[in-house]
Write a protein that holds these residues in place. Structure first.
Motif, PDB file in Angstrom:
ATOM      1  N   ASN A   1      25.696   9.011 -89.204  1.00  0.00           N
ATOM      2  CA  ASN A   1      25.024  10.232 -89.640  1.00  0.00           C
ATOM      3  C   ASN A   1      24.178  10.813 -88.503  1.00  0.00           C
ATOM      4  O   ASN A   1      23.461  10.088 -87.813  1.00  0.00           O
ATOM      5  CB  ASN A   1      24.126   9.956 -90.845  1.00  0.00           C
ATOM      6  CG  ASN A   1      24.927   9.681 -92.104  1.00  0.00           C
ATOM      7  OD1 ASN A   1      26.042  10.165 -92.262  1.00  0.00           O
ATOM      8  ND2 ASN A   1      24.350   8.901 -93.011  1.00  0.00           N
ATOM      9  N   GLY A   2      24.265  12.132 -88.312  1.00  0.00           N
ATOM     10  CA  GLY A   2      23.491  12.773 -87.266  1.00  0.00           C
ATOM     11  C   GLY A   2      24.096  12.673 -85.883  1.00  0.00           C
ATOM     12  O   GLY A   2      23.455  13.059 -84.896  1.00  0.00           O
ATOM     13  N   SER A   3      25.322  12.197 -85.793  1.00  0.00           N
ATOM     14  CA  SER A   3      25.937  11.999 -84.477  1.00  0.00           C
ATOM     15  C   SER A   3      26.499  13.281 -83.887  1.00  0.00           C
ATOM     16  O   SER A   3      26.734  13.366 -82.682  1.00  0.00           O
ATOM     17  CB  SER A   3      27.042  10.940 -84.568  1.00  0.00           C
ATOM     18  OG  SER A   3      28.052  11.350 -85.482  1.00  0.00           O
ATOM     19  N   GLY A   4      26.751  14.291 -84.738  1.00  0.00           N
ATOM     20  CA  GLY A   4      27.304  15.550 -84.244  1.00  0.00           C
ATOM     21  C   GLY A   4      28.675  15.880 -84.790  1.00  0.00           C
ATOM     22  O   GLY A   4      29.309  16.853 -84.350  1.00  0.00           O
ATOM     23  N   LYS A   5      29.137  15.126 -85.792  1.00  0.00           N
ATOM     24  CA  LYS A   5      30.480  15.351 -86.343  1.00  0.00           C
ATOM     25  C   LYS A   5      30.603  16.732 -86.980  1.00  0.00           C
ATOM     26  O   LYS A   5      31.533  17.491 -86.672  1.00  0.00           O
ATOM     27  CB  LYS A   5      30.822  14.273 -87.388  1.00  0.00           C
ATOM     28  CG  LYS A   5      30.725  12.847 -86.898  1.00  0.00           C
ATOM     29  CD  LYS A   5      31.203  11.857 -87.934  1.00  0.00           C
ATOM     30  CE  LYS A   5      30.424  11.899 -89.242  1.00  0.00           C
ATOM     31  NZ  LYS A   5      29.003  11.578 -89.066  1.00  0.00           N
ATOM     32  N   SER A   6      29.677  17.057 -87.871  1.00  0.00           N
ATOM     33  CA  SER A   6      29.733  18.353 -88.538  1.00  0.00           C
ATOM     34  C   SER A   6      29.492  19.493 -87.558  1.00  0.00           C
ATOM     35  O   SER A   6      30.072  20.582 -87.702  1.00  0.00           O
ATOM     36  CB  SER A   6      28.706  18.415 -89.672  1.00  0.00           C
ATOM     37  OG  SER A   6      29.023  17.489 -90.686  1.00  0.00           O
ATOM     38  N   THR A   7      28.651  19.268 -86.567  1.00  0.00           N
ATOM     39  CA  THR A   7      28.423  20.279 -85.531  1.00  0.00           C
ATOM     40  C   THR A   7      29.711  20.572 -84.785  1.00  0.00           C
ATOM     41  O   THR A   7      30.016  21.735 -84.474  1.00  0.00           O
ATOM     42  CB  THR A   7      27.336  19.805 -84.547  1.00  0.00           C
ATOM     43  OG1 THR A   7      26.125  19.534 -85.265  1.00  0.00           O
ATOM     44  CG2 THR A   7      27.060  20.861 -83.491  1.00  0.00           C
ATOM     45  N   LEU A   8      30.497  19.535 -84.510  1.00  0.00           N
ATOM     46  CA  LEU A   8      31.781  19.720 -83.841  1.00  0.00           C
ATOM     47  C   LEU A   8      32.716  20.586 -84.679  1.00  0.00           C
ATOM     48  O   LEU A   8      33.372  21.505 -84.163  1.00  0.00           O
ATOM     49  CB  LEU A   8      32.430  18.366 -83.547  1.00  0.00           C
ATOM     50  CG  LEU A   8      33.831  18.410 -82.929  1.00  0.00           C
ATOM     51  CD1 LEU A   8      33.783  19.087 -81.557  1.00  0.00           C
ATOM     52  CD2 LEU A   8      34.422  17.009 -82.814  1.00  0.00           C
ATOM     53  N   LEU A   9      32.764  20.319 -85.984  1.00  0.00           N
ATOM     54  CA  LEU A   9      33.625  21.116 -86.854  1.00  0.00           C
ATOM     55  C   LEU A   9      33.158  22.568 -86.907  1.00  0.00           C
ATOM     56  O   LEU A   9      33.975  23.498 -86.903  1.00  0.00           O
ATOM     57  CB  LEU A   9      33.666  20.521 -88.265  1.00  0.00           C
ATOM     58  CG  LEU A   9      34.256  19.117 -88.416  1.00  0.00           C
ATOM     59  CD1 LEU A   9      34.539  18.829 -89.885  1.00  0.00           C
ATOM     60  CD2 LEU A   9      35.524  18.938 -87.604  1.00  0.00           C
ATOM     61  N   LYS A  10      31.842  22.784 -86.984  1.00  0.00           N
ATOM     62  CA  LYS A  10      31.309  24.147 -87.013  1.00  0.00           C
ATOM     63  C   LYS A  10      31.592  24.882 -85.703  1.00  0.00           C
ATOM     64  O   LYS A  10      31.814  26.100 -85.691  1.00  0.00           O
ATOM     65  CB  LYS A  10      29.807  24.116 -87.299  1.00  0.00           C
ATOM     66  CG  LYS A  10      29.467  23.690 -88.724  1.00  0.00           C
ATOM     67  CD  LYS A  10      27.970  23.596 -88.944  1.00  0.00           C
ATOM     68  CE  LYS A  10      27.668  23.134 -90.365  1.00  0.00           C
ATOM     69  NZ  LYS A  10      26.207  22.975 -90.608  1.00  0.00           N
ATOM     70  N   LEU A  11      31.603  24.148 -84.615  1.00  0.00           N
ATOM     71  CA  LEU A  11      31.947  24.729 -83.324  1.00  0.00           C
ATOM     72  C   LEU A  11      33.403  25.190 -83.324  1.00  0.00           C
ATOM     73  O   LEU A  11      33.724  26.305 -82.894  1.00  0.00           O
ATOM     74  CB  LEU A  11      31.720  23.693 -82.214  1.00  0.00           C
ATOM     75  CG  LEU A  11      31.932  24.147 -80.770  1.00  0.00           C
ATOM     76  CD1 LEU A  11      30.857  25.151 -80.362  1.00  0.00           C
ATOM     77  CD2 LEU A  11      31.919  22.944 -79.832  1.00  0.00           C
ATOM     78  N   ILE A  12      34.281  24.350 -83.851  1.00  0.00           N
ATOM     79  CA  ILE A  12      35.706  24.672 -83.913  1.00  0.00           C
ATOM     80  C   ILE A  12      35.960  25.851 -84.842  1.00  0.00           C
ATOM     81  O   ILE A  12      36.796  26.720 -84.563  1.00  0.00           O
ATOM     82  CB  ILE A  12      36.507  23.436 -84.345  1.00  0.00           C
ATOM     83  CG1 ILE A  12      36.491  22.398 -83.215  1.00  0.00           C
ATOM     84  CG2 ILE A  12      37.935  23.787 -84.733  1.00  0.00           C
ATOM     85  CD1 ILE A  12      37.023  21.029 -83.614  1.00  0.00           C
ATOM     86  N   CYS A  13      35.227  25.909 -85.952  1.00  0.00           N
ATOM     87  CA  CYS A  13      35.426  26.987 -86.931  1.00  0.00           C
ATOM     88  C   CYS A  13      34.773  28.299 -86.523  1.00  0.00           C
ATOM     89  O   CYS A  13      34.961  29.318 -87.194  1.00  0.00           O
ATOM     90  CB  CYS A  13      34.889  26.555 -88.296  1.00  0.00           C
ATOM     91  SG  CYS A  13      35.841  25.228 -89.060  1.00  0.00           S
TER      92      CYS A  13
END
Length: 243
Positions: A65-77
């Motif tokens: 948690n908090g590693s940046g996974k969702s941030t990566l997806l938001k970057l791609i989207c």
């Protein structure tokens, strides 16, 4: 070759500014901002990310948690823009990143199907023609005229997934939202994603479940504190992460 690539990320960095100043309300915050008294601490949510995904590939994104996974997806989207580096996408994206994203809680499920479908670029006639299929897949036949503010998180997830996947997207991006569904619905979602993969859809899938990642994804990337720690075949990356 470039026509085989779906997603290409080159040295991408995502930066946020965290305010260090304390304020007792929006008025005091604005006054400090105008006086130049606000202090910010730079926070790099992602640092120098390099990732190339070919069309039709399936990728799991793992990490704590908090590693940046969702941030990566938001970057791609395209929800977030890189502070440095570049992100290039070839193909239309359907995404489920946050529960209830694109939904109006005051509207009914029926109204939100048309609203969310429009956000995803579907024509009204397409939604009308596939309306019953969406409702049936989401298992919401008895709640179609209920405001979704009264829905559980699982019902929201079912509806969002059903709308996003009613048409076969070129790129499907799924965050940890399936974790809120029951086992039977998770299995139904996985079956639909496998069907899409067999039809050429590119998949990015965030999950804390190693078994789900291995079941759906051939490849994986491990994100840790905003950095890529490992990238490669799913089993190899999960073994490193588990160790």
């Amino acid at each position: 070759m470039i026509d085989e690539i779906a997603i290409k990320i080159d040295n991408a960095t995502v930066r946020f500014n965290k305010s260090e100043a304390k304020s007792n309300g929006i008025k005091e915050y604005i006054i400090k901002m105008l006086k130049g008294e606000l202090m910010f601490q730079e926070f790099l949510a992602l640092s120098d990310i390099n990732l190339e995904i070919k069309k039709g590939e399936s990728w799991g994104v793992i990490g704590s948690n908090g590693s940046g996974k969702s941030t990566l997806l938001k970057l791609i989207c395209g929800i977030l823009k890189p502070y440095k580096g570049s992100v290039k996408i070839w193909g239309e994206i359907a995404s489920i990143i946050e529960l209830g994203a694109g939904f109006d809680p005051e509207l009914t499920a029926r109204e939100n199907i048309y609203l969310n479908g429009a956000v995803l670029g579907y024509k009204r006639k397409f939604i009308k023609d596939h309306f019953d299929q969406i409702v049936h897949f989401a298992e919401l036949e008895d709640f179609v005229d209920t405001p979704i503010k009264n829905f559980s998180s699982g019902m929201n997830a079912r509806l969002g997934f059903a709308i996003a996947t009613i048409a076969k997207p070129e790129i499907l991006v799924i965050d940890e939202v399936l974790a809120v569904g029951d086992q039977s619905f998770q299995e139904k979602c996985q079956a639909r994603m496998k069907e899409m993969l067999s039809g050429g859809t590119t998949l990015l899938f965030v999950s804390h479940s190693a078994s789900q990642v291995l079941d759906l994804c051939e490849n994986a990337v491990w994100i840790d504190k905003g950095h890529i720690r490992a990238i490669g075949k799913a089993q190899d990356v999960i073994d490193l992460y588990s160790a």
